[in-house]
Design a protein around this motif. Structure first.
Motif, PDB file in Angstrom:
ATOM      1  N   THR A 237      -2.902  -0.737   1.611  1.00  0.00           N
ATOM      2  CA  THR A 237      -2.463   0.122   0.516  1.00  0.00           C
ATOM      3  C   THR A 237      -1.791   1.204   0.934  1.00  0.00           C
ATOM      4  OG1 THR A 237      -3.951  -0.962  -0.811  1.00  0.00           O
ATOM      5  CG2 THR A 237      -2.954   1.350  -1.634  1.00  0.00           C
ATOM      6  N   GLU A 238      -2.430   1.873   1.951  1.00  0.00           N
ATOM      7  CA  GLU A 238      -2.160   3.326   2.408  1.00  0.00           C
ATOM      8  C   GLU A 238      -0.784   3.097   3.296  1.00  0.00           C
ATOM      9  OE1 GLU A 238      -3.283   6.323   1.308  1.00  0.00           O
ATOM     10  OE2 GLU A 238      -4.415   4.803  -0.075  1.00  0.00           O
ATOM     11  N   ARG A 241       2.003   2.811   0.923  1.00  0.00           N
ATOM     12  CA  ARG A 241       2.431   3.751  -0.328  1.00  0.00           C
ATOM     13  C   ARG A 241       3.574   4.650   0.027  1.00  0.00           C
ATOM     14  NH1 ARG A 241      -1.714   5.658  -3.618  1.00  0.00           N
ATOM     15  NH2 ARG A 241      -3.279   4.797  -2.343  1.00  0.00           N
ATOM     16  N   LEU A 245       6.334   4.914  -2.909  1.00  0.00           N
ATOM     17  CA  LEU A 245       6.864   6.130  -3.594  1.00  0.00           C
ATOM     18  C   LEU A 245       8.052   6.574  -3.428  1.00  0.00           C
ATOM     19  CD1 LEU A 245       3.159   8.102  -3.274  1.00  0.00           C
ATOM     20  CD2 LEU A 245       4.291   6.308  -5.030  1.00  0.00           C
ATOM     21  N   TYR A 278      -0.322  -2.441  -5.239  1.00  0.00           N
ATOM     22  CA  TYR A 278       0.706  -1.897  -5.811  1.00  0.00           C
ATOM     23  C   TYR A 278       0.310  -1.034  -7.216  1.00  0.00           C
ATOM     24  CZ  TYR A 278       3.997  -5.551  -4.009  1.00  0.00           C
ATOM     25  OH  TYR A 278       4.662  -6.304  -3.092  1.00  0.00           O
ATOM     26  N   ASP A 280      -2.739   0.423  -7.322  1.00  0.00           N
ATOM     27  CA  ASP A 280      -3.603   1.513  -6.649  1.00  0.00           C
ATOM     28  C   ASP A 280      -2.436   2.633  -6.136  1.00  0.00           C
ATOM     29  OD1 ASP A 280      -5.970   0.575  -7.150  1.00  0.00           O
ATOM     30  OD2 ASP A 280      -6.118  -0.112  -4.994  1.00  0.00           O
ATOM     31  N   CYS A 281      -1.172   2.253  -5.897  1.00  0.00           N
ATOM     32  CA  CYS A 281       0.024   3.096  -5.384  1.00  0.00           C
ATOM     33  C   CYS A 281       0.419   3.994  -6.454  1.00  0.00           C
ATOM     34  CB  CYS A 281       1.116   2.297  -4.513  1.00  0.00           C
ATOM     35  SG  CYS A 281       0.598   1.712  -3.039  1.00  0.00           S
TER      36      CYS A 281
END
Length: 305
Positions: A237-238, A241, A245, A278, A280-281
């Motif tokens: 996820t990181e 991200r 974004l 997605y 979480d982002c």
């Protein structure tokens, strides 16, 4: 996390027992890695099973051409429409993005587009354009967007009210900007967040970031956030991200949409992990932005009923 409802605008289905997909016959590994785990039939019931196991509800889905036998691209469309019409498949896929080669003679291209459009779920065309100096990443080996015949035939999409799924690399984006401006009435959808394969360098990041910014100046261009596993097999996820974004910052929540790229991205993760990453982002997105990114934009852009 509670149940997640999505419209998935980038899925692939295939039936290798009855159809031919040349890319699955290739020896060795490409940059996507070993594809043997997905070298088997994958149909609507398989997609729904992957989603159900992950607690994700697929409200609708868009099938993007699966590099079916180029000798008969309409056969893939016919088969997909038969799946959508079959009882028990929940009318999936709700939209079809078919294959066409715009470098062929104009009469042949027009005949092909007309044949695709005989099937009511057809909404667009994809012709993969990825060219790269590294043979490992090179898909097509020629710069189609530089060819006058290709560009002229491309305009036929407008006649048939078809969109174009734009799969390319960042250094091809300036040419794509010219194409989008030449045909402002054709809807362009960037595939896989622009495919930043040169992510290990500052120059690579800048080419991708600046290319997206240029494409975003064209009101007829949208972007799909998907396919991160193809570029980074060990994604988290990181790690994805910043790309998500940045892309949303360029296009706004009204012109971006999340997608799974399943079953290709099944090589790197499961269906639920992709979608919850997605979520979480964009955890701080408003309810309206969340609905746009996960459902509403895909419905509007692909004209899902």
């Amino acid at each position: 996390m509670s149940e997640l409802q999505v419209v998935d605008p980038h899925i692939h289905l295939w039936e290798i027992s009855t159809h031919r997909y040349p890319w699955m016959e290739a020896e060795g590994e490409g940059y996507t890695g070993d594809i043997s785990p997905i070298r088997r039939d994958y149909v609507v019931t398989d997609l729904l099973a992957d989603a159900a196991a992950a607690g994700v509800v697929i409200l609708d889905a868009v099938h993007i051409d699966a590099n079916h036998d180029p000798a008969d691209p309409v056969e893939e469309t016919r088969w997909l429409q038969s799946l959508a019409d079959a009882p028990g498949n929940h009318r999936l896929p709700g939209a079809i993005v078919a294959a066409a080669d715009f470098s062929q003679p104009t009469a042949e291209v027009e005949k092909l587009l007309a044949a695709h459009c005989q099937y009511r779920n057809v909404r667009g065309i994809r012709q993969i354009l990825n060219v790269h100096r590294n043979p490992r990443f090179d898909y097509v080996g020629r710069h189609f967007m530089r060819e006058p015949l290709w560009r002229s035939n491309f305009g036929l999409l407008s006649k048939y009210r078809l969109s174009f799924d734009l799969q390319l690399y960042p250094d091809q984006m300036p040419e794509a900007v010219e194409l989008a401006r030449q045909y402002p009435d054709i809807s362009f959808i960037i595939n896989h967040a622009g495919m930043l394969v040169d992510r290990g360098s500052v120059a690579g990041w800048r080419a991708w970031r600046d290319g997206l910014a240029q494409l975003a100046t064209c009101a007829n261009v949208q972007i799909k956030l998907s396919g991160f596993g193809m570029i980074d097999h060990g994604w988290t996820t990181e790690s994805i991200r910043p790309y998500i974004l940045q892309a949303i910052d360029s296009f706004g929540a009204e012109r971006a949409m999340f997608a799974s790229n399943f079953p290709v991205d099944r090589l790197y993760s499961d269906y639920g992990t992709v979608w919850r990453a997605y979520a979480d982002c964009v955890a701080d997105a408003s309810a309206a932005e969340h609905a746009a990114l996960f459902r509403d934009n895909a419905r509007r852009i692909y004209r899902l009923e």
